[in-house]
Design an enzyme around this catalytic site. Structure first.
Site, mmCIF file in Angstrom:
data_model
loop_
_atom_site.group_PDB
_atom_site.id
_atom_site.type_symbol
_atom_site.label_atom_id
_atom_site.label_comp_id
_atom_site.label_asym_id
_atom_site.label_seq_id
_atom_site.Cartn_x
_atom_site.Cartn_y
_atom_site.Cartn_z
ATOM 1 N N GLY A 212 0.794 -1.225 0.000
ATOM 2 C CA GLY A 212 0.000 0.000 0.000
ATOM 3 C C GLY A 212 0.822 1.268 0.000
ATOM 4 O O GLY A 212 0.324 2.343 -0.384
ATOM 5 N N GLU A 213 2.098 1.191 0.394
ATOM 6 C CA GLU A 213 2.945 2.382 0.469
ATOM 7 C C GLU A 213 3.368 2.797 -0.939
ATOM 8 O O GLU A 213 3.793 1.974 -1.745
ATOM 9 C CB GLU A 213 4.175 2.113 1.323
ATOM 10 N N SER A 214 3.273 4.082 -1.190
ATOM 11 C CA SER A 214 3.578 4.592 -2.530
ATOM 12 C C SER A 214 5.037 4.376 -2.902
ATOM 13 O O SER A 214 5.357 4.115 -4.070
ATOM 14 C CB SER A 214 3.218 6.075 -2.613
ATOM 15 N N LYS B 172 7.016 1.940 -1.971
ATOM 16 C CA LYS B 172 7.208 0.534 -2.350
ATOM 17 C C LYS B 172 6.626 0.253 -3.721
ATOM 18 O O LYS B 172 7.220 -0.482 -4.533
ATOM 19 C CB LYS B 172 6.575 -0.375 -1.302
ATOM 20 N N ILE B 173 5.451 0.856 -3.966
ATOM 21 C CA ILE B 173 4.850 0.677 -5.292
ATOM 22 C C ILE B 173 5.769 1.232 -6.367
ATOM 23 O O ILE B 173 5.955 0.629 -7.430
ATOM 24 C CB ILE B 173 3.473 1.365 -5.336
#
Length: 1421
Positions: A632-634, A636-637
């Site tokens: 969910g963390e931007s 990490k995305i």
């Protein structure tokens, strides 16, 4: 017509040389006939009756024929002029063109066109067009193009249908005839296309045309694909074949024509003009693989159209018309059935089947229509049968995504879908290699799911009925399980004995992900490879469990197992994440999104494991995100999408300028996906919004609008799931996953064919054995139909066979326990249990199966023996066991106890058992329990019906088939563990009786178990060490718990004796233990011992006679002789006991130092016993007296051996002394004959020569004699003459014994310092004897005998120089003391012995006078 057809092949090909005119005449006749027929039909219409064509050069016009008629007439003339030699060189078009012109003409009506088509059909079916004819290819092409472009005027619906039917006939004849190979690929495609158009047009016509058109198209497809085995793979061009985007056959080019005018070519142009693929060179070639690929593509396109209709959300799936897809699948099925065996020879066709065809089958396999699903499964089954080596991953996907999904209701499948799926699975299971190959290729492949295990679980779970009665699903699943087990069983029939495969332990890490089997044909190599892969896979699964709980512990475990290197590297961790099933995808996503350098390296290595070539961005992104959950963390995305974009750009650089463009578009796609499929987003992004958001991202330029639009609608229709399914369950096969599967198929290991090898069956059976037993048990419990029951029993027996073969004892035990539950009804709940059992088919079949397993596979039964014994006891309780269950347990004579009548009657409770037949009376040790199964001889109060008698016969026959006794009589062949468990089961089933004071209420069970236990013991004499402790403890408890005579304790006692009697000759090391066990008999309660004493003694006698030479120890003899001694006091047993004693002691045959004293003591007891006759007592005394010869023999042997002689001689002297003591005790017997004979026997023993008796022993023996004389004196003086008759005779024998024994031992005693004292004691005893009074007076016999006896003694002393008058004071004292005592006995003896001793006599006389008053006093008797 038949004659024409038979002759036409040779004539049409021009093969004849002209010698036979028949072909020429036949062909000319055919052509003339067909021309005449067509002309006649044309002339019916005034339009064709005659046409005037005016010429330009003449005044008068002339009548000319229409070109179509002129062509027919010309053909008639020319055919008549062709001779036989010319037929070979005649081009088929010359006689086909007139008819083809009519077919193509739009001026003709339906009847004329139909007649021309009929003529063409006749020419083709008679094979007048041969494959070797000139320009045959052109002719066949012309026929196809003309018929496909057939035009005619519609007169009435009936005539139209007739023409369409004849069109189909001609096209079918084209592909059926001998000239079919001359067709080009494009012509074959044209035929199929035209047939399909007719099928479509027939939808609005009559039902007959619909059926004919469909059947014709089926036949066309069959004819086309039937030629594949004859097609040479080398002739297929390497050029580009028809692709999916450029179909020669297109489902979209379908028209129905006009109502008043029919043209089969929907475009209205020349035939084939609309098929762009015909311009391809491969389609211009002769009939071959390209047209087959084209046809299959066309049929798949029909499926795709049907799928689109089905997926339309506005349509109700129930209303979906399954006609078109079923028709297409039927055609595909026909094609595959005829060509599957040859597809592997044609790479391009194989690639099409592997990819597009199988993908369409996968997608359409999830149809709600059972008919469609069934057809799809049939096609896949055919492909498996012929091409499984080329379809490894495709088959895995089919079973994972179709069969496993539709076979279970939890995934939303309807009952009909489940039924079809299970039917298909059972068909697969009936292929004997199927499950083995699934296990080898799927379950033992690191990157594949456990298909075998999943399918086995599906079958076992589906066999469990949710309610009674059974459903079709339950029966199908059971059939599938039985087929798998049967296949495994057949492979083991000719296999050697199973030895579990050992897999070498992994000692260091190696790149196992790339491990491949070098040779899949050599079993030695692939079996080793498969086992290694499975071992690694199991270890990986354990590592997955650790990883899902704790990542660090998971890595540590895998490093310890050497499945990851000691120092983790990004590449191997990435492989672990990518290819290991069961990992928590949330953990993978979080790990890949971490910002540390090692995690980023793993992420990029992870992305490199994907192959995105020729894949759209959304498909690649779907595939990538299916392997983990996007965090969910931007940040990490961002990192994850960067790695993805880099890999995608690397493999598809033509789509983007740089990787940043791929990254931006990927991020945009993720946002679009969230926008379109998140219910909380109210205002959805439009296509224009999406295109506008992605302007100028491709290096400052825009991406193609069509590309973005396609991407937009793809996301809108199909969500990218950022929360993928966990594990390897029944997920859907998306296009991206299919593309990935095709990429994996290029690098996967080769498919392994197991054939008849049983190398993997052990692992397979261990996986499915438990669920199979449970499933069969549930089905067996819920069915009553005999056919199903038989199937279940066969399944049970197969499982038992395999469990025994593979030494799976737990499986066999569980099976036995499960089966035993079905064997019998509880006898307490029914009035007539025998009849009930006979009527219960299920119970009888289960009972027979249980004992079949026990007798066949008993080696591997452990805890299951308890259930089997319980079953036997239930049969016993209702009276169904045979009279002699255990049969003959030994080969020689029966035990003597079998001949002894029992004193204990059967308990009343047992006598209530229903009688089946009148038994013979039996008292045998192993058969006497049969008395408990029958009633008294009273007649029953009712007569059974015929049905009851039949049921009883059924019950008896079933028990006879079971051969229950074989279990125990053949127990010697059981393995040690199984034997111990059998004995333990019998002991436990017998129970622990408590102390009671009366017979057991229900002792029959304990008696039966005891007898069976004894039978097992006797039949395992070579392994008695294993059984003895438990058997002895059980018998001990019975003996100690019984205080009253009963059948149980009788069986225990005599069983113990029987065991000892049978085993003593064979087990020297156990002789002492066996004999020690007989001490239990000595501990019997007095009432019990008294009841069985006679029989016990007889058994002991038999034991002694048979095994005396084997009894060596003193302990053993003590036990035996103690039992014999007890019989001496029993009126009924004494004779048998004395018989045994005689056998032991007679002539010293079996006397030994170990039993000498014991035997003597036993003889004494029999001699003293008043129960027998005097003669028996005297015989016992003789045995004692004769036994001294053994002592002399032993002494002589010891002296000759001269080894440790002193110690041994002392022991012999001790035994001699014990013999003397024993005889002394009998010398006081009340019976005169016994008493006197005992004294004589004692004398014989005391005066024997050859025994080395020391002085001290002699003194002890004289002490015994003195005690005897004292006792005899006491008896003579104080006892009643009625009790002891003629005591004076006994006293006389006693004094003689004293004197003679004294003289016998004189040499040994005279040298002793205590001789003087001893001598005086002898004189004192003689003095007592001479003065004794019997009945108040002295006996004359003693008065006469004693002086003479004493005189002899004195003379011997004188002769030996012991008694003489010397100067020595010591001798003087001896001299004086002797004569003082002698004077008291017989005063005149001194003068008689020493005539010159008058002075001494006077002295003695003077001294004794003062004592005379005292000495004159006597004791009156």
């Amino acid at each position: 017509m038949g004659g024409l057809r038979a002759a036409s092949p040779s004539s049409g090909a021009g093969a004849g040389a002209g010698s036979d005119p028949t072909p020429r005449v036949a062909m000319a006749c055919v052509l003339a006939s067909e021309v005449a027929t067509v002309l006649a039909i044309m002339r019916r219409n005034v339009r064709w009756a005659g046409v005037r064509y005016g010429g330009d050069g003449g005044a008068d016009g002339e009548h000319l024929d229409h070109p179509l008629i002129a062509g027919l007439k010309s053909l008639r003339r020319r055919a008549a002029s062709w001779d036989t030699r010319q037929w070979r060189d005649v081009e088929p078009l010359l006689y086909l063109r007139p008819f083809l012109d009519i077919v193509r003409s739009d001026e003709t009506g339906a009847p004329i066109t139909g007649a021309a088509l009929s003529s063409l059909h006749k020419i083709l079916t008679l094979d007048l067009v041969g494959p070797d004819a000139p320009n045959v290819a052109e002719a066949m092409g012309a026929v196809v193009e003309s018929v496909a472009g057939c035009r005619f005027e519609v007169i009435d619906p009936a005539s139209e249908e007739t023409v369409l039917a004849r069109v189909l006939q001609v096209l079918l004849a084209c592909v059926r005839g001998r000239a079919a190979p001359a067709l080009a690929n494009r012509h074959v495609c044209n035929i199929v296309s035209t047939c399909f158009r007719v099928v479509q047009q027939a939808g609005t016509k009559g039902e007959l045309l619909q059926r004919v058109s469909r059947q014709t198209m089926q036949e066309v497809v069959r004819c086309v694909f039937a030629r594949l085995p004859d097609v040479d793979a080398t002739v297929v061009a390497d050029g580009q074949t028809a692709g999916s985007k450029n179909h020669g056959l297109s489902a979209g080019d379908i028209g129905n024509g006009r109502s008043d005018y029919v043209c089969l070519n929907s475009s209205g142009d020349e035939v084939g003009g609309g098929f762009g693929v015909l311009r391809d060179q491969t389609m211009m070639e002769l009939f071959g693989v390209p047209c087959m690929i084209e046809i299959l593509q066309f049929l798949c396109s029909l499926l795709n159209i049907a799928e689109d209709i089905e997926m339309n959300p506005r349509m109700n799936p129930i209303d979906f018309d399954e006609d078109v897809p079923l028709f297409a699948l039927g055609l595909i099925s026909s094609a595959i059935e005829l060509s599957a065996s040859s597809i592997h020879r044609h790479p391009k066709l194989l690639v099409f089947v592997q990819d597009e065809l199988f993908r369409n089958l996968m997608q359409f396999g999830l149809s709600m229509s059972p008919l469609i699903l069934s057809t799809v499964c049939s096609i896949v089954f055919t492909l498996f049968y012929h091409l499984r080596q080329e379809l490894k991953l495709q088959l895995e996907a089919f079973f994972s995504c179709v069969i496993l999904k539709l076979g279970q209701s939890r995934y939303g499948a309807s009952y009909q879908q489940q039924e079809v799926a299970l039917e298909a699975l059972v068909d697969f299971c009936r292929q004997k290699e199927f499950m083995a190959e699934m296990y080898a290729n799927m379950d033992c492949d690191l990157q594949s799911s456990n298909i075998f295990e999943d399918l086995a679980n599906l079958l076992s779970k589906s066999a469990f009925p949710l309610s009674s009665p059974l459903s079709t699903l339950n029966v199908l699943a059971l059939d599938g399980l039985a087929s798998v087990i049967q296949a495994i069983s057949e492979r083991t029939d000719n296999a050697p004995q199973h030895h579990e495969q050992t897999v070498p332990e992994i000692t260091e890490y190696f790149p196992f992900w790339q491990l491949r089997c070098e040779n899949t044909i050599d079993p030695d190599q692939w079996v080793r490879f498969v086992h290694q892969q499975k071992s690694i896979k199991r270890t990986l699964m354990v590592g997955v469990e650790h990883f899902n709980r704790d990542k660090k512990k998971g890595f540590e475990y895998l490093q310890g197992a050497h499945l990851l290197p000691e120092k983790l590297d990004p590449h191997n961790v990435a492989l672990f994440f990518r290819y290991t099933t069961g990992l928590d995808k949330n953990l993978i996503g979080d790990y890949l999104g971490n910002h540390d350098e090692f995690s980023i390296l793993i992420l990029h290595e992870f992305a490199k494991t994907f192959d995105f070539k020729d894949m759209n961005l959304d498909a690649a992104l779907r595939l990538f995100l299916e392997t983990f959950r996007l965090p969910g963390e931007s940040q990490k995305i961002q990192r994850i999408l960067e790695a993805f974009s880099e890999r995608y750009y690397e493999q598809s650089p033509q789509k983007f300028v740089n990787r940043d463009a791929a990254l931006v578009l990927s991020y945009s796609v993720i946002l679009l996906n969230t926008d379109q499929h998140n219910v909380r987003v109210k205002k959805k992004m439009t296509e224009e919004d999406f295109i506008r958001n992605n302007r100028r991202i491709n290096g400052g330029n825009d991406l193609p609008r069509e590309f973005l639009s396609e991407l937009y609608y793809s996301i809108c229709r199909n969500e990218i799931r950022t929360i993928p399914e966990q594990g390897a369950g029944c997920s859907e096969m998306s296009f991206s996953r299919w593309v990935d599967l095709m990429c994996k198929s290029k690098r996967t290991s080769a498919y392994i064919t197991c054939g008849t090898y049983p190398f993997l069956d052990y692992d397979m059976f261990t996986i499915m054995a438990g669920p199979t037993v449970a499933a069969i048990s549930v089905v067996f419990d819920n069915v009553e139909h005999e056919e199903f029951l038989t199937g279940c029993i066969n399944g049970f027996l197969l499982v038992a066979k395999l469990a025994g073969f593979y030494h799976l004892d737990d499986v066999l035990n569980d099976l036995v326990v499960a089966l035993c539950k079905f064997t019998l009804l509880n006898a307490s709940y029914v009035d007539d249990p025998v009849t009930t059992f006979g009527e219960d088919t299920k119970a009888r079949m289960a009972t027979e199966a249980v004992f079949t397993i026990a007798t066949t596979h008993g080696d591997h039964i452990r805890s299951g023996w308890r259930s089997i014994v319980d079953c036997i006891l239930r049969l016993h309780k209702i009276g169904l066991l045979p009279g002699h269950l255990t049969g003959d347990i030994v080969d020689d004579q029966e035990s003597s106890s079998d001949m002894l009548p029992s004193k204990i009657t059967s308990s009343p409770a047992v006598q209530q058992v229903v009688r089946i037949s009148l038994p013979k009376k039996s008292y045998g040790l192993m058969g006497r329990f049969s008395q408990l199964l029958y009633l008294d001889a009273e007649e029953p109060s009712f007569q059974p019906t015929e049905e009851q008698l039949g049921a009883q016969r059924n019950a008896s026959e079933t028990i006879k088939k079971c051969q229950i006794g074989t279990i125990f009589t053949e127990s010697k062949f059981l393995q040690a563990d199984s034997l111990l468990n059998l004995a333990r089961a019998l002991t436990q089933a017998a129970g622990r009786p408590q102390k009671i004071t009366s017979s057991l209420d229900d002792e029959s069970t304990s008696v039966l178990c005891l007898e069976l236990l004894i039978t097992v013991t006797l039949n395992n004499r070579d392994r008695i060490v294993l059984l003895w402790q438990g058997v002895f403890e059980h018998i001990t408890h019975i003996v100690q718990s019984t205080v009253m005579p009963c059948n149980l304790v009788e069986k225990a006692v005599f069983g113990l004796l029987h065991i000892c009697q049978r085993l003593l000759p064979y087990k020297e090391n156990l002789v002492d233990d066996l004999l020690r066990s007989l001490q239990l008999i000595l501990k019997l309660d007095a009432r019990v011992a008294d009841a069985y004493c006679e029989n016990i003694t007889q058994e002991v006698t038999c034991l002694v006679k048979a095994n005396a030479i084997h009894i060596k120890s003193q302990m053993g003899w003590r036990t035996i002789i103690s039992l014999l001694c007890i019989s001496a006091r029993h009126p009924d047993a004494s004779d048998a006991g004395f018989e045994a004693l005689i056998f032991i002691m007679s002539e010293g045959a079996h006397l030994s130092p170990a039993n000498f004293v014991l035997s003597v003591e036993a003889s004494r007891q029999f001699a003293e016993s008043r129960l027998g006759s005097v003669e028996r007592s005297i015989h016992a005394l003789n045995l004692m007296a004769e036994s001294v010869t053994c002592l002399t023999r032993w002494s002589r042997e010891v002296k000759e051996a001269s080894r440790e002689s002193d110690r041994i001689l002392e022991g012999i002297a001790e035994m001699w002394l014990r013999l003397v003591q024993a005889l002394r005790k009998v010398c006081t017997d009340q019976r005169e004959e016994v008493r006197n004979h005992a004294l004589l026997s004692l004398y014989r023993c005391l005066v024997v020569d050859g025994i080395s008796v020391s002085s001290s022993v002699w003194l002890m023996s004289f002490d015994i004699v003195f005690q005897l004389l004292d006792e005899l004196l006491e008896i003579a003086q104080n006892s009643s003459p009625k009790d002891f008759r003629n005591m004076e005779v006994s006293l006389l024998h006693a004094v003689k014994l004293l004197c003679k024994v004294f003289l016998q031992s004189l040499n040994d005693l005279s040298s002793q310092s205590s001789f003087n004292k001893f001598w005086l004691e002898v004189l004192d005893m003689i003095e007592k004897l001479v003065k004794v009074k019997v009945r108040g007076r002295r006996t004359g016999k003693l008065q006469e005998a004693i002086p003479e006896l004493l005189k002899n003694v004195l003379l011997v002393l004188k002769a030996n120089g012991i008694l003489s008058k010397t100067c020595t004071s010591e001798h003087n004292n001896f001299w004086e003391a002797t004569w003082i005592h002698v004077y008291k006995i017989a005063p005149s003896l001194q003068l008689e012995v020493f005539p010159g001793s008058e002075g001494d006599v006077a002295i003695q006389s003077g001294e004794n006078k003062s004592d005379s008053p005292a000495q004159s006093d006597g004791v009156n008797v």
